[in-house]
Motif scaffolding. Structure first.
Motif, PDB file in Angstrom:
ATOM      1  N   UNK A 166      -8.193   9.008   3.783  1.00 33.20           N
ATOM      2  CA  UNK A 166      -9.204   8.638   2.793  1.00 33.20           C
ATOM      3  C   UNK A 166      -8.604   7.728   1.734  1.00 33.20           C
ATOM      4  N   UNK A 167      -9.367   6.743   1.259  1.00 32.67           N
ATOM      5  CA  UNK A 167      -8.842   5.888   0.190  1.00 32.67           C
ATOM      6  C   UNK A 167      -8.825   6.627  -1.152  1.00 32.67           C
ATOM      7  N   UNK A 168      -7.771   6.386  -1.906  1.00 35.23           N
ATOM      8  CA  UNK A 168      -7.686   6.897  -3.277  1.00 35.23           C
ATOM      9  C   UNK A 168      -8.180   5.810  -4.222  1.00 35.23           C
ATOM     10  N   UNK A 169      -7.675   4.596  -3.988  1.00 35.48           N
ATOM     11  CA  UNK A 169      -8.069   3.411  -4.748  1.00 35.48           C
ATOM     12  C   UNK A 169      -7.851   2.209  -3.832  1.00 35.48           C
ATOM     13  N   UNK A 170      -7.823   1.015  -4.397  1.00 39.80           N
ATOM     14  CA  UNK A 170      -7.724  -0.195  -3.582  1.00 39.80           C
ATOM     15  C   UNK A 170      -6.390  -0.299  -2.831  1.00 39.80           C
ATOM     16  N   UNK A 171      -5.327   0.380  -3.305  1.00 32.99           N
ATOM     17  CA  UNK A 171      -3.997   0.246  -2.699  1.00 32.99           C
ATOM     18  C   UNK A 171      -3.472   1.506  -2.019  1.00 32.99           C
ATOM     19  N   UNK A 172      -4.042   2.637  -2.327  1.00 35.99           N
ATOM     20  CA  UNK A 172      -3.423   3.904  -1.924  1.00 35.99           C
ATOM     21  C   UNK A 172      -4.379   4.787  -1.136  1.00 35.99           C
ATOM     22  N   UNK A 173      -3.776   5.668  -0.322  1.00 35.92           N
ATOM     23  CA  UNK A 173      -4.538   6.504   0.599  1.00 35.92           C
ATOM     24  C   UNK A 173      -4.070   7.949   0.549  1.00 35.92           C
ATOM     25  N   UNK A 191       0.842  -1.199   0.000  1.00 37.08           N
ATOM     26  CA  UNK A 191       0.000   0.000   0.000  1.00 37.08           C
ATOM     27  C   UNK A 191       0.874   1.245   0.000  1.00 37.08           C
ATOM     28  N   UNK A 192       0.379   2.274  -0.651  1.00 38.36           N
ATOM     29  CA  UNK A 192       1.088   3.542  -0.711  1.00 38.36           C
ATOM     30  C   UNK A 192       0.162   4.672  -0.325  1.00 38.36           C
ATOM     31  N   UNK A 193       0.660   5.872  -0.497  1.00 38.54           N
ATOM     32  CA  UNK A 193      -0.182   6.996  -0.143  1.00 38.54           C
ATOM     33  C   UNK A 193       0.383   8.322  -0.579  1.00 38.54           C
TER      34      UNK A 193
END
Length: 182
Positions: free
Chosen positions: A168-175, A157-159
């Protein structure tokens, strides 16, 4: 770090500039963030990035007398990046761990500001002076190559560290990660 450019500005030789930076790093005044290297990532920049460990000292040396001047200045994004990198660095150091930090930049100037390499997984982080930066995670795609081949690492996961109000989530892997959480 471009030692030649630094040396030219200080009117010294490049080897002297390199030695002076080593002294500053040993004294804990600057941190040299090494590049993230992997055999699948070709064309990566191999020079470290320099960060002041104390953004207050850096602001003082640049004669910025208050937060409003700094926030409106052209270097405010760089100060935010420096502050965020150092907060993450201190989080690991204060737990007695060697910070597993790096960055990735290729010769096309595509960059991931911070790459955490933890237990065989890499976690890319972007740092932006905005409340909802758009398309920042697209640049994480340049790291997908590390998940292939014999020496593969897991892409975790990234962000995007930013001025969002909440995690907040951006997509399934990132925040979106609020800077205040650091």
């Amino acid at each position: 770090i471009n030692y030649a450019a630094l040396a030219k500005e200080a009117e010294i030789t490049a080897p002297t500039a390199k030695q002076w930076l080593k002294v500053l790093a040993a004294a804990g005044l600057v941190y040299l963030l090494e590049p993230f290297m992997h055999p699948n990532l070709k064309y990566g920049v191999k020079a470290p990035k320099v960060y002041f460990t104390d953004t207050g000292l850096a602001a003082y040396l640049l004669r910025w007398s208050n937060a409003e001047i700094l926030e409106a200045g052209a270097m405010s994004s760089s100060f935010l990046e420096t502050w965020a990198v150092m907060e993450i660095y201190k989080s690991f150091s204060n737990c007695g761990q060697i910070p597993p930090l790096g960055y990735y930049r290729d010769f096309n100037s595509r960059e991931v500001e911070l790459v955490l390499n933890v237990d065989g997984s890499i976690h890319p982080l972007a740092i932006r002076k905005s409340s909802s930066p758009v398309k920042e995670t697209k640049k994480f795609d340049i790291l997908r190559l590390v998940a292939e081949g014999e020496r593969a690492l897991k892409l975790g996961a990234g962000g995007v560290i930013c001025f969002a109000n909440d995690l907040l989530p951006i997509d399934a892997r990132n925040w979106y990660i609020p800077a205040g959480l650091l």
